[in-house]
Scaffold this active site. Structure first.
Site, PDB file in Angstrom:
ATOM      1  N   LEU A 136     -21.575 -27.653  33.309  1.00 11.81           N
ATOM      2  CA  LEU A 136     -21.054 -26.585  34.230  1.00 11.81           C
ATOM      3  C   LEU A 136     -19.488 -26.644  34.149  1.00 11.81           C
ATOM      4  O   LEU A 136     -18.907 -27.698  34.866  1.00 11.81           O
ATOM      5  CB  LEU A 136     -21.630 -26.590  35.480  1.00 11.81           C
ATOM      6  CG  LEU A 136     -23.274 -26.518  35.719  1.00 11.81           C
ATOM      7  CD1 LEU A 136     -23.675 -26.516  36.859  1.00 11.81           C
ATOM      8  CD2 LEU A 136     -23.570 -25.019  35.256  1.00 11.81           C
ATOM      9  N   ASP A 137     -18.934 -25.748  33.854  1.00 11.94           N
ATOM     10  CA  ASP A 137     -17.504 -25.836  33.407  1.00 11.94           C
ATOM     11  C   ASP A 137     -16.879 -24.725  34.239  1.00 11.94           C
ATOM     12  O   ASP A 137     -16.810 -23.675  33.511  1.00 11.94           O
ATOM     13  CB  ASP A 137     -17.147 -25.916  31.870  1.00 11.94           C
ATOM     14  CG  ASP A 137     -15.598 -26.055  31.633  1.00 11.94           C
ATOM     15  OD1 ASP A 137     -14.824 -26.499  32.607  1.00 11.94           O
ATOM     16  OD2 ASP A 137     -15.146 -25.923  30.479  1.00 11.94           O
ATOM     17  N   THR A 138     -16.112 -25.041  35.299  1.00  9.63           N
ATOM     18  CA  THR A 138     -15.743 -23.956  36.175  1.00  9.63           C
ATOM     19  C   THR A 138     -14.140 -23.604  35.628  1.00  9.63           C
ATOM     20  O   THR A 138     -14.036 -22.314  35.774  1.00  9.63           O
ATOM     21  CB  THR A 138     -15.378 -24.163  37.569  1.00  9.63           C
ATOM     22  OG1 THR A 138     -14.534 -25.493  37.361  1.00  9.63           O
ATOM     23  CG2 THR A 138     -16.820 -24.807  38.347  1.00  9.63           C
ATOM     24  N   GLY A 139     -13.749 -24.251  34.515  1.00 12.22           N
ATOM     25  CA  GLY A 139     -12.470 -23.641  33.895  1.00 12.22           C
ATOM     26  C   GLY A 139     -12.648 -22.736  32.812  1.00 12.22           C
ATOM     27  O   GLY A 139     -11.871 -22.265  32.068  1.00 12.22           O
ATOM     28  N   MET A 184     -22.341 -18.540  35.435  1.00 13.05           N
ATOM     29  CA  MET A 184     -22.455 -19.209  36.554  1.00 13.05           C
ATOM     30  C   MET A 184     -22.337 -18.151  37.780  1.00 13.05           C
ATOM     31  O   MET A 184     -22.742 -18.402  38.835  1.00 13.05           O
ATOM     32  CB  MET A 184     -21.310 -20.211  36.649  1.00 13.05           C
ATOM     33  CG  MET A 184     -21.523 -21.595  35.934  1.00 13.05           C
ATOM     34  SD  MET A 184     -20.607 -22.924  36.153  1.00 13.05           S
ATOM     35  CE  MET A 184     -19.007 -22.336  35.571  1.00 13.05           C
TER      36      MET A 184
END
EC number: 3.6.1.23
Length: 860
Positions: A770-773, A842
């Site tokens: 999970l990469d919020t960037g 996401m």
């Protein structure tokens, strides 16, 4: 044994062949060497520290057993166990070597073995001994050799040693030579008599005798290796009869000895083949050790005939060559009469099947008389002559028949009688069902079909209601997953509610889970007025039930005893103005149609609960139903919560107060869909006179979960069942189930490990970070299937670094996670170490960054 290396190997092989040849058994040199090498591997201490005594040999046997358990029986040479058993019997009978060790304790094992070996090898090659010549010279020479190793003092001190000690050594070695010479047979009978004619008990030798010994010792040299003389091989020579000690004429052993003397071979087992092929083999009878029979009988009596340990003992017995008569005698002596009849029946059936299968083969014919021991093979003496192949078939059928004996206390009933108990978990029931089916038939497609059918028909009523939607399309694994919600806590709560209502458990489950339309169960319709079955409200003759219960304190104004729907006050008891009453939803009995608003459509208040967020606290009459046919009233959380496994049981407020309708009791149970998502609701009982706030006990079942304000988490069942005119969230339920409860989200706590998540792309499972960037999802090159089309892009991806040579999927991919799905065009990066889930996925999964304070949470 005190000797290692090649010299120790030759010594051990010679001693082994010598001891076994005295018992009429022949062991090849290659087999003896292989056994010695295996002995060093299993017990490396034996060549240096061990000896041929019963204690050390039993220790070797225990280590061989552990080695077989760790590496399998195939790793043990085929001659290892027979050689070990024969040597154990020799040592038990106090063999010559054991007596030698007991008599010469003052001499070390290495010195005594070297002296004994040299003496025997030299004396066996001599043609004549003489009365006081060669034999005394050899003994004196060995005494001198032993003295050189025993005494560490200088030569002058050796001369002063006690002569009595030397004489003791001489006397010990003379006794050993005497026993060895007695076993040489007729070939050395004359020399043995002359050798034994000497007075060995004379403590004082004459000077002439000592002079003869010294003269012969000067010419004595033993340069050969220490190899004990053994008997030569005799080609196709029948082995000598086994020399056995006479058994005492008492007990079972005495009866067997007397029977053998009279020629009765009823209990002659096992059969031992001395050669390596059927042509050269001469079957020899040996009795089965009485300890083995006692061990088998003890295991059957204490643990049962089908216990794992008992079956292991049976396999040990089956490793020998047993005839049909042997197996019948063994089974009759160890099993109970009933189990013996079952074993005999199964054995006969297996034998008949084997004869039918072997009828079309061209190999040696196997008749039913051979396998059963009947007809011309009725006598035990004729069964001994059976070939190895036939004895193998006999052993196979006997072991299979033994394994078919049911455990003690278990009756052989039809499979239709194998039903799931009310408090039994579904997976335990499936385990019992598979065990019963596989006892009757082998594993295969037919057994799987039978198990699936019985898994539905013989399940209890609660599991049948849970399986019914997937009965035709699901597998056994699907059935088990569907019944995970049927936990013992739910079953206990349902049983308690059924007892309070005075109904059968099955009837209550059918009514609760929609067994009949409109609340109609197996006993007929249920009256919404009195709660009894067999009639409806308009036909109810109970006058008390036809009257509406008097209202309590108005929850709206708090200053009058009337119904909330009839409240006309504009101010509450404290003088605060009241909002206008919603007559369309309160006074009328029309249902509130449509789905509950989503979290994005509503800000504050009770989201999706069907309650008016502006008028807490609520009463029982304000609680909504999911559908008109729902048995329970929905209880919703009135605060945001984050539950983890460490929190244990937590109380969730519902802001529902007030007494229950007269004559009813409330039962709080969970919703099946919440348990699938990791939220477990503990059942509880609400008394009819309880006036406080109703709270729900919950805990995280699998991992951390989030409960939003307004989410439906439990149901309140009124017992006896009472249909109240409560608002309804949805007109029809349809085929929805297990997923209708919304907003209980997947949660992963931030720890030292990366936050990873499994998502399906076009039906294929991918694990990513999970990469919020990341704006877009990027698939690692090693995870991308080779048959999925991609095309190169002219742009590059830039973040903390830069990735060039980026490709992109040529076709849109459908992603799916739990009940959410969507379409994406991901990038493919060959140098990426793992897949990155970007915000394009996401945000649709409703991933939230949350802390313990809901005010600091943020949606992606």
């Amino acid at each position: 044994m005190g000797v290692s290396g090649s010299k120790g190997q030759k010594l051990f092989v010679s001693v082994l062949q010598r001891l076994l040849s005295e018992r009429g058994l022949h062991v090849k040199e290659s087999s003896a060497i292989e056994f010695y090498q295996f002995l060093i591997k299993v017990s490396p201490w034996f060549p240096e520290e061990g000896g041929l005594n019963l204690q050390d040999w039993k220790r070797v046997g225990r280590e061989m057993k552990r080695y077989a358990a760790e590496h399998g029986t195939d790793s043990i040479p085929k001659q290892a166990y027979p050689i070990w058993l024969q040597l154990r019997e020799i040592l038990t009978e106090q063999s010559d070597l054991v007596l030698l060790s007991a008599e010469a304790k003052s001499v070390t094992e290495e010195e005594l073995e070297e002296g004994l070996t040299g003496l025997l090898s030299t004396s066996s090659q001599e043609k004549t001994y003489g009365t006081r010549g060669t034999a005394y010279a050899e003994i004196d020479t060995e005494v001198d050799k032993l003295s050189e190793h025993i005494y560490d003092e200088p030569y002058e001190e050796k001369e002063k040693a006690d002569k009595n000690e030397e004489k003791d050594h001489v006397r010990k070695i003379k006794k050993v030579v005497q026993r060895k010479e007695n076993s040489e047979g007729k070939r050395k009978e004359k020399d043995s008599k002359a050798f034994l004619a000497t007075d060995w008990n004379d403590d004082d030798l004459s000077p002439e005798d000592w002079d003869d010994l010294e003269e012969q010792a000067a010419h004595y040299h033993d340069d050969d290796e220490l190899i004990l003389p053994v008997k030569r091989k005799v080609v196709k020579k029948k082995p000598q009869a086994l020399r056995r000690k006479p058994l005492p004429p008492v007990g079972f052993a005495g009866a067997m000895a007397e029977a053998r003397e009279k020629g009765d071979l009823t209990f002659t087992f096992p059969v031992v083949f001395m050669g390596e092929s059927d042509e050269d083999d001469t079957p020899v009878w040996e009795p089965l050790p009485l300890k083995t029979l006692k061990e088998l009988q003890s295991a059957v009596r204490t643990m049962g005939p089908s216990a794992p340990y008992t079956l292991q003992v049976v396999d040990m017995v089956a490793s020998q060559w047993l005839t049909p008569s042997d197996w019948h005698q063994t089974a009759r002596a160890t099993l109970s009469p009933g189990d013996y009849v079952l074993w005999r029946t199964e054995y006969e059936e297996k034998s008949k099947e084997m004869v039918q299968k072997a009828a079309g083969k061209r190999k040696g014919k196997v008749s039913l008389d051979m396998l059963l021991g009947t007809g011309q093979f009725l006598s035990p003496s004729s069964q001994i002559k059976l070939s190895k192949d036939v004895l193998k078939d006999v052993t196979t059928n006997a072991v299979l028949a033994w394994r078919a004996i049911p455990p003690p206390g278990v009756k052989k009933t039809v499979l239709a009688g194998l039903k799931q108990g009310n408090e039994e978990s579904y997976e335990t029931f499936i385990s019992r069902l598979e065990e019963a089916v596989y006892r009757m038939m082998p594993r295969g497609e037919g057994s799987d079909i039978l198990i699936k059918q019985l898994a539905w028909e013989n399940a209890n009523s609660l599991c049948q209601d849970l399986i019914r939607p997937i009965r035709k399309t699901g597998t056994i694994q699907d059935y088990i997953r569907a019944c995970l919600d049927a936990s013992p806590a739910v079953v206990q709560g349902m049983a308690y509610a059924a007892a309070m209502r005075g109904q059968k458990y099955s009837t209550f489950v059918k009514q609760t889970y929609g067994g009949g339309k409109g609340g109609q169960g197996a006993e007929g319709p249920v009256c919404f007025s009195c709660g009894k079955t067999g009639h409806i409200r308009k036909d109810c003759k109970d006058e008390k039930g036809s009257k509406r219960a008097p209202p309590g304190l108005c929850p709206r104004c708090k200053k009058g005893y009337h119904w909330k729907s009839e409240c006309k006050s504009k101010f509450d008891k404290d003088g605060n103005p009241l909002p206008p009453l919603e007559t369309n939803a309160e006074n009328s009995k029309n249902l509130v149609k449509g789905q509950s608003p989503s979290p994005a459509q509503k800000g504050d208040g009770v989201k999706g609960s069907g309650l008016n967020p502006e008028a807490p606290p609520f009463t029982i009459h304000d609680l909504p139903r999911g559908t008109p046919g729902s048995a329970g009233l929905d209880l919703s959380s009135q605060k945001d919560l984050i539950l983890s496994l460490e929190d244990g049981v937590s109380l969730v407020p519902t802001l529902v107060k007030g007494t229950l309708p007269e004559g009813t009791t409330g039962l709080i149970i969970g919703r099946s869909s919440n348990y699938k998502k990791g939220l477990e609701v503990l059942p509880g009982v609400i008394d009819s006179d309880f006036q406080g706030e109703i709270k729900v006990m919950v805990k995280a079942a699998k991992n951390a979960v989030i409960i939003h304000k307004g989410e439906r988490i439990a149901q309140l069942l009124l017992l006896p069942y009472l249909k109240l005119p409560n608002p309804v969230i949805k007109e029809e339920r349809g085929s929805e189930g297990f997923g209708s409860t919304s907003h209980v989200h997947w949660v992963q706590e931030i720890s030292d490990s990366r936050p990873m998540l499994h998502i399906y792309l076009n039906g294929r499972r991918f694990l990513g970070l999970l990469d919020t960037g990341a704006d877009k999802t990027c698939i690692a090159g090693r995870d991308w299937p080779a048959n999925w089309p991609i095309h190169q892009t002219e742009s590059s991806l830039q973040g903390l670094g830069m990735a060039c040579g980026v490709a992109r999927s040529s076709q849109p991919l459908r992603w799916q996670h739990e009940d959410k799905s969507g379409i994406i065009h991901p990038f493919v990066i060959p140098t990426l170490p793992f897949t990155l889930w970007g915000r394009d996925i996401m945000k649709d999964i409703k991933v939230r960054l949350m802390t313990d304070s809901p005010d600091d949470s943020q949606d992606l």
